[in-house]
Design an enzyme around this catalytic site. Structure first.
Site, PDB file in Angstrom:
ATOM      1  N   ASP A 220       0.867  -1.177   0.000  1.00  0.00           N
ATOM      2  CA  ASP A 220       0.000   0.000   0.000  1.00  0.00           C
ATOM      3  C   ASP A 220       0.899   1.221   0.000  1.00  0.00           C
ATOM      4  OD1 ASP A 220      -2.255   1.907   0.648  1.00  0.00           O
ATOM      5  OD2 ASP A 220      -3.336   0.032   0.924  1.00  0.00           O
ATOM      6  N   HIS A 266     -12.113  -0.678  -9.020  1.00  0.00           N
ATOM      7  CA  HIS A 266     -13.321   0.148  -9.231  1.00  0.00           C
ATOM      8  C   HIS A 266     -13.051   1.619  -8.900  1.00  0.00           C
ATOM      9  CE1 HIS A 266     -15.657   1.032  -5.309  1.00  0.00           C
ATOM     10  NE2 HIS A 266     -14.391   0.903  -5.023  1.00  0.00           N
TER      11      HIS A 266
END
Ligand SMILES: C[S@@+](CC[C@H](N)C(=O)[O-])C[C@H]1O[C@@H](n2cnc3c(N)ncnc32)[C@H](O)[C@@H]1O
Length: 373
Positions: A220, A266
């Site tokens: 991340d 998304h």
């Protein structure tokens, strides 16, 4: 025969407008910390509240009476305001508060400028050419814009966590359905899963605790990954590790068995998703799996109208926010095809009861000859 008056058709549109006006009132309430300034077990007059909050009393009264008409606060006597169960939640539930604040302050203004954005930047896939960009007067993408202010960023993170709390999004749907430790044979040699954009490592920790032969690397952005180790139980510390990595750059972990992208794609337009997938290629060994856990919209008309509406609203919200989107099977497949013909699309499956599907592709490597130009 009963004929509907054309006026009756206004109803659904009026309902939408009513919701927007309630949001306007909530935005005012949050921005000025009204809920916190109304005594929890007592009442206060509009004038007193205006004094405490240093607001114009006439404006305050009008905004609050909109909320009161939806049972957020009550006016037991003219000019006097008290809490209701709903308004108390605004003080007592920080997650709900962050979520509503996020809708009122971040998303809603973006919605109001989205059609303008499509005129200014027709067909744009850039995350900084959106309704959000116009409404917030920024050329940064929303994530970077929000990150500029620590408090705002924390509220955003809390709001996202709140929306993901819905039981239909539980990670157990992915973990019970997809066998991360299954090699398809009795071979129990070590396997590696890279959880790209894996946040606080919730999924990786669960995978490692279910499969003792699996190691997980959680990737991340640096500020997010910094907190990972404090989340990992002692017994799993050797098998769940963190790594700062920006998925818009080439993948540094070579030869893993599975690259997981849960709730990542998304957030990005097709052009960026293709780049994210292409960034994996130099690291992929033949047979590596790409597992995406995200919404896959069924064909139009397959769902009930309410479920279909929810997905369409989510899709258009993503458009307003950062030109991202929700996808159907066809759109998922074409991302992989566009990224590289050596990805073999394995299909989409939906665990019963889940909202998010599992979309899988395999890297065929150089076994499949590159198309010649
Ligand atoms: C919606 S969250 C999903 C988190 C997690 N995969 C899950 O399923 O709960 C998106 C994650 O992507 C991370 N992210 C955003 N941009 C990124 C980037 N360029 N590189 C790596 N991670 C990024 C965010 O920090 C966040 O943790």
């Amino acid at each position: 025969m009963f004929v509907l008056s054309p006026l009756m058709y206004r109803r659904p549109f009026l309902t939408l407008m009513e919701q927007q006006l309630l949001l306007l009132s909530l935005q005012y309430i949050y921005r000025h910390q009204i809920a916190e300034n109304v005594p929890l077990e007592d009442t206060i007059t509009f004038d007193e509240l205006a004094q405490v909050t240093k607001l114009n009393s006439k404006d305050l009264t009008r905004f609050l009476r909109v909320a009161i008409s939806r049972h957020v606060f009550q006016e037991p006597k003219k000019g006097v305001i008290g809490h209701t169960a709903a308004s108390k939640l605004l003080c007592k539930n920080p997650m709900l508060k962050a979520w509503l604040l996020n809708i009122a302050e971040e998303f809603w203004p973006a919605f109001t400028r989205t059609v303008d954005a499509t005129e200014k930047w027709p067909g744009s896939e850039e995350p900084n050419e959106t309704g959000y960009s116009l409404a917030h007067g920024t050329r940064d993408n929303p994530f970077n814009e929000i990150r500029k202010d620590h408090h705002r960023h924390q509220q955003f993170i809390t709001a996202m966590r709140f929306s993901h709390l819905h039981p239909d999004y539980n990670i157990s749907y992915l973990l019970n359905h997809y066998k991360f430790g299954d090699t398809g044979s009795d071979d129990k040699s070590t396997r590696t899963v890279v959880d790209i954009g894996g946040s606080n490592g919730e999924v990786a920790i669960e995978i490692a605790s279910r499969y003792s032969h699996v190691s997980c690397i959680v990737q991340d952005l640096p500020d997010t990954i910094a907190g990972l180790q404090s989340q990992v139980p002692l017994a799993l510390k050797g098998r769940v590790t963190g790594m700062a990595h920006d998925f818009l750059t080439p993948q540094p972990v070579h030869g893993a068995d599975i690259y997981l992208l849960r709730w990542i794609l998304h957030d990005w337009s097709d052009a960026y998703c293709v780049k994210i997938l292409q960034n994996l290629i130099p690291a992929l060994k033949q047979g590596a799996r790409i597992v995406v856990n995200d919404i896959s919209i069924p064909e139009p008309g397959q769902l009930g109208i309410k479920a279909e509406r929810d997905l369409r609203y989510m899709d258009i919200s993503m458009k307003a926010f950062n030109n991202a989107r929700e996808r159907d099977v066809e759109a998922w497949e074409s991302l992989f095809t566009e990224a590289d013909s050596r990805f073999r699309f394995l299909g989409v499956s939906m665990p019963p009861g889940a909202r998010m599907s599992i979309i899988e592709a395999e890297w065929m490597g150089d076994k499949t000859p590159l198309p010649t130009c």
